[in-house]
Structure formats: structure tokens, C-alpha cells
Design a protein around this motif. Structure first.
Motif, PDB file in Angstrom:
ATOM      1  N   TYR A  37       0.729  -1.242   0.024  1.00 32.73           N
ATOM      2  CA  TYR A  37      -0.052  -0.194  -0.071  1.00 32.73           C
ATOM      3  C   TYR A  37       0.779   1.168   0.068  1.00 32.73           C
ATOM      4  O   TYR A  37       0.657   2.350  -0.662  1.00 32.73           O
ATOM      5  CB  TYR A  37      -0.878  -0.054   1.220  1.00 32.73           C
ATOM      6  N   SER A  38       2.030   1.372   0.757  1.00 32.82           N
ATOM      7  CA  SER A  38       2.651   2.452   0.906  1.00 32.82           C
ATOM      8  C   SER A  38       3.352   2.863  -0.580  1.00 32.82           C
ATOM      9  O   SER A  38       3.540   3.865  -0.954  1.00 32.82           O
ATOM     10  CB  SER A  38       3.853   2.360   1.996  1.00 32.82           C
ATOM     11  N   ALA A  39       3.793   1.655  -0.950  1.00 36.70           N
ATOM     12  CA  ALA A  39       4.451   1.955  -2.306  1.00 36.70           C
ATOM     13  C   ALA A  39       3.787   2.611  -3.407  1.00 36.70           C
ATOM     14  O   ALA A  39       3.972   3.448  -4.301  1.00 36.70           O
ATOM     15  CB  ALA A  39       4.945   0.542  -3.052  1.00 36.70           C
ATOM     16  N   VAL A  40       2.216   1.979  -3.407  1.00 39.42           N
ATOM     17  CA  VAL A  40       1.246   2.412  -4.212  1.00 39.42           C
ATOM     18  C   VAL A  40       1.033   4.218  -3.958  1.00 39.42           C
ATOM     19  O   VAL A  40       0.945   4.740  -4.961  1.00 39.42           O
ATOM     20  CB  VAL A  40      -0.141   1.804  -4.176  1.00 39.42           C
ATOM     21  N   ARG A  41       0.815   4.360  -2.849  1.00 40.10           N
ATOM     22  CA  ARG A  41       0.875   5.794  -2.348  1.00 40.10           C
ATOM     23  C   ARG A  41       1.885   6.574  -2.799  1.00 40.10           C
ATOM     24  O   ARG A  41       1.881   7.751  -3.461  1.00 40.10           O
ATOM     25  CB  ARG A  41       0.687   5.951  -0.733  1.00 40.10           C
ATOM     26  N   ALA A  42       2.986   5.977  -2.436  1.00 40.17           N
ATOM     27  CA  ALA A  42       4.317   6.799  -3.205  1.00 40.17           C
ATOM     28  C   ALA A  42       4.261   6.867  -4.774  1.00 40.17           C
ATOM     29  O   ALA A  42       4.727   8.098  -5.386  1.00 40.17           O
ATOM     30  CB  ALA A  42       5.619   6.153  -2.846  1.00 40.17           C
ATOM     31  N   LEU A  43       3.922   5.799  -5.482  1.00 38.73           N
ATOM     32  CA  LEU A  43       3.889   5.707  -7.024  1.00 38.73           C
ATOM     33  C   LEU A  43       2.823   6.860  -7.333  1.00 38.73           C
ATOM     34  O   LEU A  43       3.009   7.682  -8.328  1.00 38.73           O
ATOM     35  CB  LEU A  43       3.584   4.579  -7.407  1.00 38.73           C
ATOM     36  N   LEU A  44       1.680   6.917  -6.533  1.00 40.17           N
ATOM     37  CA  LEU A  44       0.603   8.082  -6.914  1.00 40.17           C
ATOM     38  C   LEU A  44       1.123   9.579  -6.764  1.00 40.17           C
ATOM     39  O   LEU A  44       0.868  10.299  -7.600  1.00 40.17           O
ATOM     40  CB  LEU A  44      -0.634   7.571  -6.249  1.00 40.17           C
ATOM     41  N   ARG A  45       2.128   9.676  -5.536  1.00 41.36           N
ATOM     42  CA  ARG A  45       2.553  10.906  -5.166  1.00 41.36           C
ATOM     43  C   ARG A  45       3.606  11.364  -6.483  1.00 41.36           C
ATOM     44  O   ARG A  45       3.556  12.486  -6.978  1.00 41.36           O
ATOM     45  CB  ARG A  45       3.116  10.899  -4.074  1.00 41.36           C
ATOM     46  N   ILE A  46       4.418  10.249  -7.077  1.00 42.16           N
ATOM     47  CA  ILE A  46       5.161  10.573  -7.967  1.00 42.16           C
ATOM     48  C   ILE A  46       4.528  10.935  -9.219  1.00 42.16           C
ATOM     49  O   ILE A  46       4.866  11.790  -9.906  1.00 42.16           O
ATOM     50  CB  ILE A  46       6.105   9.485  -8.245  1.00 42.16           C
ATOM     51  N   LEU A  47       3.478  10.130  -9.642  1.00 40.14           N
ATOM     52  CA  LEU A  47       2.662  10.506 -10.727  1.00 40.14           C
ATOM     53  C   LEU A  47       2.077  12.004 -10.855  1.00 40.14           C
ATOM     54  O   LEU A  47       2.086  12.270 -11.727  1.00 40.14           O
ATOM     55  CB  LEU A  47       1.448   9.344 -10.993  1.00 40.14           C
ATOM     56  N   GLU A  48       1.619  12.247  -9.545  1.00 44.64           N
ATOM     57  CA  GLU A  48       1.138  13.486  -9.611  1.00 44.64           C
ATOM     58  C   GLU A  48       2.142  14.706  -9.808  1.00 44.64           C
ATOM     59  O   GLU A  48       2.052  15.667 -10.494  1.00 44.64           O
ATOM     60  CB  GLU A  48       0.585  13.616  -7.970  1.00 44.64           C
ATOM     61  N   ASP A  49       3.491  14.381  -9.158  1.00 44.34           N
ATOM     62  CA  ASP A  49       4.332  15.221  -9.513  1.00 44.34           C
ATOM     63  C   ASP A  49       4.850  15.488 -10.945  1.00 44.34           C
ATOM     64  O   ASP A  49       5.159  16.366 -11.164  1.00 44.34           O
ATOM     65  CB  ASP A  49       5.681  14.869  -8.647  1.00 44.34           C
ATOM     66  N   LYS A  50       4.888  14.501 -11.526  1.00 40.30           N
ATOM     67  CA  LYS A  50       4.973  14.221 -13.039  1.00 40.30           C
ATOM     68  C   LYS A  50       4.004  15.035 -13.662  1.00 40.30           C
ATOM     69  O   LYS A  50       3.990  15.304 -14.938  1.00 40.30           O
ATOM     70  CB  LYS A  50       5.200  13.011 -13.469  1.00 40.30           C
ATOM     71  N   GLY A  51       2.724  15.174 -13.203  1.00 42.11           N
ATOM     72  CA  GLY A  51       1.752  15.851 -13.794  1.00 42.11           C
ATOM     73  C   GLY A  51       0.749  14.878 -14.732  1.00 42.11           C
ATOM     74  O   GLY A  51      -0.233  15.273 -15.386  1.00 42.11           O
TER      75      GLY A  51
END
Length: 77
Positions: A37-51
């Protein structure tokens, strides 16, 4: 140009294209062989940072949706 996506980032984007407006837990449930779950949250945050995605707060939850087209994100379909 948008930064290239990792395999996991592409998997998350495909899940979001199939059903917009998902929480991190819902994204994880729909992924094949999901990471933690933590990895999915981190990946979503990265995707948000990438736009590529955005979130909106619905009560205590963040609900994620794609903001770029599948073609622009480098999707396969």
C-alpha cells in the motif's frame, strides 16, 4: 514532454483510465501483483509530481484521477 513512466507507474495509469476516481487502496486492489500500500501511495505521489494524475480530498481520503490522455502518457491501448 512528460517524463517517461516506469512499469508500475504505467500499471497505475491503466487502472485509473479504466475507473477514474479511485483511492490508493482501490488502485492497489485492481493492480495485477500489486506492491504494498505504501508503495502505491508513493507511486501516486510521483505520478502527481510528473503531472499525470491529480487528487481531490473527499473526507479523509485522496481520490486520484488521470489528467493526461492515455496516448500522451504512453499507454499501450
Amino acid at each position: 514532454p512528460t517524463p517517461p513512466l516506469s512499469r508500475r507507474e504505467r500499471e497505475i495509469m491503466e487502472v485509473l483510465y479504466a475507473a477514474e476516481g479511485l483511492t490508493a487502496a482501490e488502485v492497489r486492489e485492481r493492480m495485477p501483483d500489486p506492491p504494498g500500500y505504501s508503495a502505491v501511495r508513493a507511486l501516486l505521489r510521483i505520478l502527481e509530481d510528473k503531472g499525470h494524475v491529480r487528487h481531490e480530498e473527499r473526507g479523509p481520503r485522496y481520490v486520484y484521477s488521470p489528467v493526461v490522455s492515455r496516448a500522451k502518457a504512453g499507454g499501450r491501448r
